[in-house]
Every structure is written in C-alpha cells, then in structure tokens.
Scaffold this motif. Structure first.
Motif, mmCIF file in Angstrom:
data_model
loop_
_atom_site.group_PDB
_atom_site.id
_atom_site.type_symbol
_atom_site.label_atom_id
_atom_site.label_comp_id
_atom_site.label_asym_id
_atom_site.label_seq_id
_atom_site.Cartn_x
_atom_site.Cartn_y
_atom_site.Cartn_z
ATOM 1 N N ARG A 135 0.817 -1.209 0.000
ATOM 2 C CA ARG A 135 0.000 0.000 0.000
ATOM 3 C C ARG A 135 0.844 1.250 0.000
ATOM 4 O O ARG A 135 0.548 2.222 -0.707
ATOM 5 C CB ARG A 135 -0.927 -0.014 1.219
ATOM 6 N N GLY A 136 1.928 1.230 0.753
ATOM 7 C CA GLY A 136 2.798 2.400 0.812
ATOM 8 C C GLY A 136 2.116 3.577 1.478
ATOM 9 O O GLY A 136 1.065 3.462 2.123
ATOM 10 N N PRO A 137 2.676 4.789 1.310
ATOM 11 C CA PRO A 137 2.063 5.972 1.909
ATOM 12 C C PRO A 137 0.715 6.286 1.262
ATOM 13 O O PRO A 137 0.559 6.141 0.054
ATOM 14 C CB PRO A 137 3.080 7.084 1.643
ATOM 15 N N VAL A 138 -0.231 6.687 2.058
ATOM 16 C CA VAL A 138 -1.562 7.017 1.560
ATOM 17 C C VAL A 138 -1.925 8.423 2.016
ATOM 18 O O VAL A 138 -1.436 8.908 3.034
ATOM 19 C CB VAL A 138 -2.620 6.010 2.074
ATOM 20 N N SER A 139 -2.766 9.064 1.241
ATOM 21 C CA SER A 139 -3.213 10.401 1.594
ATOM 22 C C SER A 139 -4.212 10.337 2.749
ATOM 23 O O SER A 139 -4.900 9.332 2.934
ATOM 24 C CB SER A 139 -3.859 11.082 0.383
ATOM 25 N N GLU A 140 -4.273 11.425 3.497
ATOM 26 C CA GLU A 140 -5.180 11.473 4.640
ATOM 27 C C GLU A 140 -6.624 11.476 4.155
ATOM 28 O O GLU A 140 -7.002 12.305 3.317
ATOM 29 C CB GLU A 140 -4.911 12.729 5.465
ATOM 30 N N PRO A 141 -7.462 10.548 4.630
ATOM 31 C CA PRO A 141 -8.863 10.509 4.191
ATOM 32 C C PRO A 141 -9.597 11.786 4.562
ATOM 33 O O PRO A 141 -9.257 12.464 5.535
ATOM 34 C CB PRO A 141 -9.427 9.290 4.932
ATOM 35 N N ASP A 142 -10.616 12.107 3.780
ATOM 36 C CA ASP A 142 -11.394 13.319 4.021
ATOM 37 C C ASP A 142 -12.250 13.219 5.275
ATOM 38 O O ASP A 142 -12.437 14.201 5.994
ATOM 39 C CB ASP A 142 -12.290 13.624 2.812
#
Length: 843
Positions: free
Chosen positions: A221-228
């Motif tokens: 998955r690696g780094p993911v953006s912060e969910p809304d």
C-alpha cells in the motif's frame, strides 16, 4: 434392614405386572445386605452428578448465550467426570455379579440394575462433550492433544464392548446400541472439528497467515493520503474479516506468498472491513441495506471486532509482535476513524455528549475479547460457524446418524423392521408398560415402600440425564444460530454479493432478526467490573463479590486519555503527573500537587490501595446526593453541578473498587511482579487488622471502620512523609486530606480529581508486552475477560506502552532518636527528576 425390599404386591397391586416385575428385579440387589452399601452408593453418586449436570449446566446459562461454559460448572463437572469411569466400572461389575442366584453367566442377560448403570454411563458419555472445549489451534495445551482423544476413544470402545457383548435380546440391543452410536458419532464429530480446524488456513493456521498478509499489505500500500472523513478512513481499511485463505499462492520460507490483487476484486469472496463499510454507505440506494445497517450500526462494528480479534490472536500464539507500521495504522483507524463517527442508529442518545466514540470503541473491544474468549474456551462449534457448516452440522449430520440408527434397529431384527420394533416394545420395561404409566405409578407409591422409593430415584436419575442431553442439543443449536460468529459469517456472505443478497428480503430479514436477537441477549454495551472495598468485609472468593457496569463517562474519559497518549500527549503515569499537572491543565484555582507524595512508590499495587482506601473514606464521609456541607441549603450553582459531581463520583468509586479487586484476585494482570503484589495486599490486610482489631476487622460496618481509621490517635502527623509508613496509614492520611478539601471547596472538584486519577491509574496498568502478563490475560479469558484485558488489547493494537520507571536518587538520610520510646526511625528524603515547569512536592 427390617423390611423386605421385594415385597411390592401390597403397594403396586394397581400397577401393570410388567412394572411390578421391573421394580422387583431393579431392587433385588438391596436384598443382599452384604451388597447394600455399594448399591446405595451408586444411586447417591449418580444423583449428585446428575443434579450438578442439570443445575449448573442448565440454570447457570439460561440468560447467557455465550458458548463458554460457566467456570464453576466446568470445574465441578470436569472433576466429577474424571472419577466417573472408574467408579461406574466398579459399580457396574458389582451389579452384574449380583444377578439372579448371585452370579451372572455368560448366556444370561444383564440384571436390571446393571442395565440401568450402563444407561447412565452412556448418557453421561453423551454429555461429556459439553465440558471439553473445542480447540482448533495447533499445539493446544496439555490434556487437549492426541492423548485426550485416545483416552476418549478408549472409553467409547469400552462402552461398545459392554453393550454388544453383555446385552441380550434384540430390543435391548437396539436401544443400547442407539445410545452408544450417538456417543460414538458425537466423539467422531468432535475429532473432525478439532483436526479439520487445526489444518485449515481459515482457523488453526490463520494467525500465521494474517502475519504474512499484514506485512505484505502495508508494504504494497505504501504511503496514503489522509482521508477526508472518518467514514472514508474505514472504507479504506483492508483488514480481512473472512476469505483470506483464498489469497494463498504457496507457503514460502518467510511466511505465505499471497495474491493481494484479489483483495480489491469485487468478484472474490475476500471480505475486508472497508468492503463492509462501503456496503453500509450504499444503504440509501437499497431498501435491504437500509433495513440491515441503519437499524443496527453494531453489526458493521462487529466485523471490525472480528478482524481485530484475528490480529490479536497472533499475540497468544507466539508469533512476531505487531510492527510499528501496523500499530500506527491501527491507531489511526481506531482514534481517527471509529471514535470520530457518530451513528444515527446508536442506542446511546447521549453518546455525542459523552465523547461519542468511547461507547462505540468499548463495544468493539468487548466483542473482540468475546471472540477471543470463545475461540479458546468454547464448548460449542461456533468458531466454525458459516452457512455451509450450519447445513452440514445441523441437517446433514443428524440425517446420517438417524440412518445409522435405523440400520442398527434393522440389524437387531435380522432384517425385519417390524420384528425389530416389536422386540423394542417387548424387551424394555419402560416401553412395554409406557413411560408415563410407569412414572405415574412409581410416584404414587414413592413413600409407601422402600422398593418403590429406590426405583423412583433410579428412574428419575435416568430421566434427568436424558433431559439434560436434550436440553444441551437444543441449547447448542440456539447458541450457534445467535452467536456473533454466525452473524459475522452471514454478513460476510451478504457483503461478498451485495447486489444479489441485498435484493433478497428473506436473507436480509433473517440476518436482521438474528442481529436483533443477539444484541438483546448479549447486552454488548455493558462491561461488568467486579467491586471490592476494604471498608467492607473482605471476601476470599471473587465470585462472592458484586459487579457494577462501567459508566459511559469512564469510557469517554479512557478513550480521550488513550488518544492523547497515542499522539504524543503526556505519557501514562501512576497518577503523580495528573496531580502535578491538573491545576494547569484545567485552569483550576486549587493546587493538588501536595498530594502527589502518595503516588511516590515503585509499587503500583501500593499506590492503588492507598488511593482506594482514601476514596472509600471520602465516599463514606460525603454520602451520595448530600446537600451543601454543614447542612446548609445548596445554592443554585451547586445544585446545577450535582449531576456532574455524582457522575465523577460514580466513575471514581467503581474504578477504585475494580482496581482493588485486581490487586486482590488478579495480581498477574498488574505491572508489578505477582509475588510483590500479593505481599503488598497481605501487608495491607495486616495493617487493617491492627488498626481495627480482630472484632471490627471481621464484623464492623463501613461507618465503624471509617471512625476507626479517621481517629486522630491513628492518623499520623499531616506533614509526615515517612516512606516506611504502611498502606493503611497512608490511605487514612490521604482520606483525611480529601475529606478536608471537600469540606473547604466544591465537592465536585474533589470527585473530578479522583475521576481523572483513577482513569489514569487503570490505563497505566493496562499496557504490557511480557509473556507473563499475556498468560494472565489468557487465563482471564475463561471468565470472559476483564476490563483491563480490553484496555490491554487496545494498547496492543495501537502501540501504547507504559513509560519505564524513573530512577530515584537518595540525597540524604537522617536518623532521629526518639528519646521517649528509645527507638530509631529512618526518614528518607527523595528527589526525583520532574518535567520542566513542574514544582516538586514539599518535604
């Protein structure tokens, strides 16, 4: 004995001759006075065992749908069953040799009493499986491996020998053969459960599979953006609920090689937490979804509990600990996802006002520990629950067994079914005369003749054993259907094909009703805490203690404090930092830093008992719902703060008594060494006995104990800081200080202080990574787990740890000579490194 046991004609004259003959043959053993004691012992032993089976196994679980047997019932029944085969083998041999003429030749049938004992042995064998847990984990503990299986198999074979080589007459062989066949089938069923489960990637090998999955999933998955939104965070969660065995490509040198692409495939049967939340988010588009999810938000949380349970299993199966990446991900999922969602369908209308996520989080934790408890100690096959298993185990298996029973009857009748059924009616007294006719006749003459009395006892034992078996079969079915395991399996089947199942009103309706019934029967929001108070008479047994539910405000406070510790806030402490920082944190007018001295101990148990004694003294000094101090009428402002003060008081007193219970009965769950905790508790009891004296220690009321401990002659000097002071004196000294503070200022602030302190203390003792504490939590699962076990699980998932103990530096030791007493008292002054900006406590 002064009477003729076989003289039944005067009493049983109105009964059928077959019943009179049966009573004569059954009680013939009593006529031999040399054999009288063993015959009476048989009935007494079986009556006690049957009463234990019928009472503990039935009434202790009427209102509990858990698949874990009551610990008391399991202990008693296991002990009885350990000696049962040897005792009954001897009594069966005695009854067999005491037949007509004092001997039983190989060509004659068994005496009636021997057949009754054999019936008891077969029925108890059918009930034996209700005591042993179903374990599907490789390398189970002692007594649960192949040795136990071989021992059980030997018992089944031995009973088969007694049936088919001693019973004569086609009808009797058929009846006893069916009982033995049921026992043998149940034994093979249990073996199949255990062996198939141990070899399955979905059960026995699942923990190792999950370790490989979590490592590979987080890496891919690696780094993911912060969910809304918090909801979106849960939709992105890839924790597997069911179907992970379908990901395995092959075993590798460092775990399993997995095909992670199948996780995102909508056509695969791999169900994740995110997929369930996505289906719940689409509830507005489908009436079936809306009916299922909006009316019961707990059902999707239950799947999160199940996923977390599978991850926590690794901690009990000696697998590598969770990595920092995994704990960070789980921490965000819990605190930024679950705890930030307010469900419109929640039962608690005040959840938002109390912090919202605290109630939901503790519900998830309770269900998780319930899964873990039933996984290790279930006596019913709920662990294997699925729609397919339901059909096989409760429809196909009984059909096969019924077919084998009919075949047994047919063989006993030499291929003629009519002859076989006719011989069953003719060869068995109860069936030839009628069960109800025999029962009515014996009960009418119960006290009129010894023969009828002893016959009624023996027949009643048989009836109770048979009813206990029927009850257990029905109860197993109900527990399975309404279990959380079956509900999760049904929901995962529903989620795997939401479009087809969502349009099925029958499937969604069944799932909705099972969810509703499970929620009503299990009370998921209530977390019970044992309560122990040293101002009451101390109990030697934990089962004799009362329980109280964990207040909702405590759940919210614990959640917020854990959240703060998880995201770089103040580290957990034994209460000292709370007292030092309280004034600055809450902008209070009053400074409680001088009370931090009572937390200056290397022993957590000593701190707990000191503050518990003080809290108990304050509880007696300030009765609940008391008006303003001194009998004055409370002002409007104080009246408006009364509900808040009462809620803080409830949290403080319940957590105080629960922590005292942990010190007394579960020292293995506390950070200190168990032997050290036991010593502290023993010294506390000794000091309490010296303070109260023997009579008041055992019999005095709480108010009398309060007066003794708050007496000026017992209390030390208020400025005394003697580190050798015992726990009782320190607790009484602290209690006096709290009572004085409550009299000088708003009572609410004192209870708020204790509320914060006890929340801090219970959270401080929860985190642990040692195997010794893990073993303690594993043993506590037999009773459903403790509150501290729930907190330990949360700390394990989120990576929250207890800070290492700070080292104290001894600066100077002064010795004062007491000229009057001629004794020497060592007084040690201690300096500790405090956080920047904090003032040390006064000397």
């Amino acid at each position: 004995m002064g009477y003729d046991m076989n003289d039944t004609s005067a009493v049983l004259r109105s009964c059928p001759k077959s019943i009179d003959s049966y009573v004569r043959n059954l009680t013939s053993s009593y006529a031999d006075k040399s054999n009288e004691s063993s015959v009476v012992a048989t009935s007494v032993f079986m009556l006690v065992l049957t009463a234990v089976f019928f009472n503990l196994n039935l009434f202790s679980r009427v209102s509990n749908t858990s698949a874990v047997l009551n610990p008391t019932a399991r202990l008693v029944l296991s002990s009885a069953l350990d000696i049962f085969p040897a005792v009954m083998a001897y009594l069966f041999s005695e009854a067999k040799n005491a037949g007509p003429g004092g001997d039983s030749s190989s060509s004659s049938d068994l005496p009636v009493r021997a057949r009754v004992i054999l019936t008891w042995m077969l029925l108890v064998e059918l009930l034996r499986k209700k005591v042993a847990a179903i374990l599907v984990t490789p390398g189970a503990g002692p007594g649960q491996g192949y040795g136990a299986i071989i021992s059980h198999a030997a018992t089944v074979v031995w009973l088969g020998y007694l049936v088919f080589y001693n019973i004569k007459g086609a009808g009797r062989v058929a009846v006893f053969g069916i009982l033995w066949l049921l026992g043998a089938a149940k034994f093979l069923q249990r073996v199949a459960f255990t062996e198939i489960g141990k070899r399955s990637l979905a059960y026995g090998k699942n923990a190792r599979l999950l370790s490989s999955y979590m490592a590979q999933m987080l890496q891919a998955r690696g780094p993911v953006s912060e969910p809304d939104t918090p909801w979106k965070r849960l939709e992105m969660c890839k924790y597997v609920v069911m179907g992970e065995e379908n990901l395995v490509v092959m075993p590798g040198p460092h775990g399993y090689q997995l095909d992670l692409a199948r996780v995102d495939d909508d056509n695969s049967r791999i169900v994740t937490v995110g997929k369930i939340w996505e289906v719940a988010a689409d509830a507005e588009q489908s009436s079936g979804h809306r009916r299922l999810f909006q009316s019961n938000p707990r059902i999707r949380r239950l799947c999160l509990s199940y996923a977390l349970f599978k991850l926590l299993r690794r901690r009990f199966e000696h697998l590598p600990a969770m990595t920092k990446e995994e704990t960070d991900d789980c921490r965000d999922l819990v605190f930024k996802g679950l705890c930030s969602i307010r469900d419109s369908g929640d039962d608690d209308d005040n959840a938002a006002a109390l912090g919202g996520g605290g109630v939901a989080l503790f519900q998830v934790l309770k269900d998780e520990i319930s899964f873990l408890s039933e996984y290790h100690h279930s006596v019913h096959p709920v662990v294997l629950a699925s729609p397919y298993f339901f059909l096989v185990n409760y429809f196909l298996f009984p059909t096969v067994v019924c077919g084998l029973c009919l075949m047994t009857i047919l063989l006993c009748g030499n291929g003629d079914m009519a002859v076989a059924f006719g011989s069953i009616m003719a060869d068995n007294y109860a069936m030839s005369a009628g069960v109800f006719t025999m029962t009515r006749c014996l009960w009418q003459n119960f006290l009129k003749t010894p023969a009828a009395f002893f016959s009624t006892i023996d027949i009643s034992i048989t009836y109770l054993l048979f009813l206990a078996f029927i009850y257990e079969e029905i109860w197993e079915f109900l527990v399975f259907v309404f279990s959380k395991w079956f509900m999760v399996s049904l929901l995962c089947t529903y989620t795997a094909k939401p479009r087809s199942w969502g349009l099925s009103k029958t499937y969604s309706g069944v799932l909705h009703r099972i969810s509703y019934a499970n929620r009503k029967l299990s009370h998921p929001s209530r977390i019970a805490c044992k309560q122990l108070s040293v101002l009451s008479r101390l109990s030697w047994l934990s089962m004799a203690l009362g329980t109280a539910s964990l207040p909702k405000q405590a759940k919210s406070s614990m959640t917020e404090r854990f959240r703060s510790a998880a995201y770089g806030g103040a580290p957990l402490s034994n209460g000292k930092d709370i007292l030092l920082l309280l004034g600055r944190r809450h902008q209070r007018r009053h400074d409680y830093s001088h009370l931090s001295w009572f937390c200056e101990s290397e022993s957590v148990a000593e701190v707990i008992l000191t503050w518990h004694i003080a809290t108990s003294l304050l509880e007696v000094a300030v009765p609940l719902n008391q008006k303003a101090a001194g009998g004055r009428t409370a002002s409007s402002s104080s009246s408006s703060s009364r509900p808040a003060a009462d809620s803080h008081r409830t949290v403080a007193t319940r957590l105080s008594r629960y922590c005292a219970y942990l010190v007394a009965f579960h020292p293995e769950l506390l950070p200190d060494d168990p032997e050290g905790t036991e010593r502290v508790y023993k010294d506390m009891k000794k000091g309490l006995k010296e303070a109260l004296h023997c009579w008041d220690y055992h019999l005095a009321s709480e108010s009398a104990r309060y007066r003794k401990l708050m007496d000026d002659e017992f209390l030390p000097d208020p400025d005394c800081r003697d580190v050798t002071m015992n726990v009782v004196k320190k607790g009484a000294m602290l209690g006096k200080a709290l009572v004085d503070e409550a009299a000088k200022e708003d009572e609410r602030s004192i209870w708020k202080l204790l509320d914060d302190l006890w929340v801090e203390l219970i959270l401080y003792v929860a985190p642990s990574s040692s195997d010794e504490h893990k073993k303690g939590h594993e043993e506590a699962l037999l009773q459903g787990g403790e509150l501290v076990t729930l907190l330990w699980a949360l700390a394990t998932h989120t990576g929250i740890a207890r800070p290492p103990p700070t080292e104290t530096k001894v600066v100077v030791t002064r010795v004062k000579e007491d000229l009057e007493e001629g004794s020497q008292v060592a007084v040690t002054r201690v300096e500790e490194d405090l956080e920047e900006g904090l003032q040390p406590s006064p000397p």
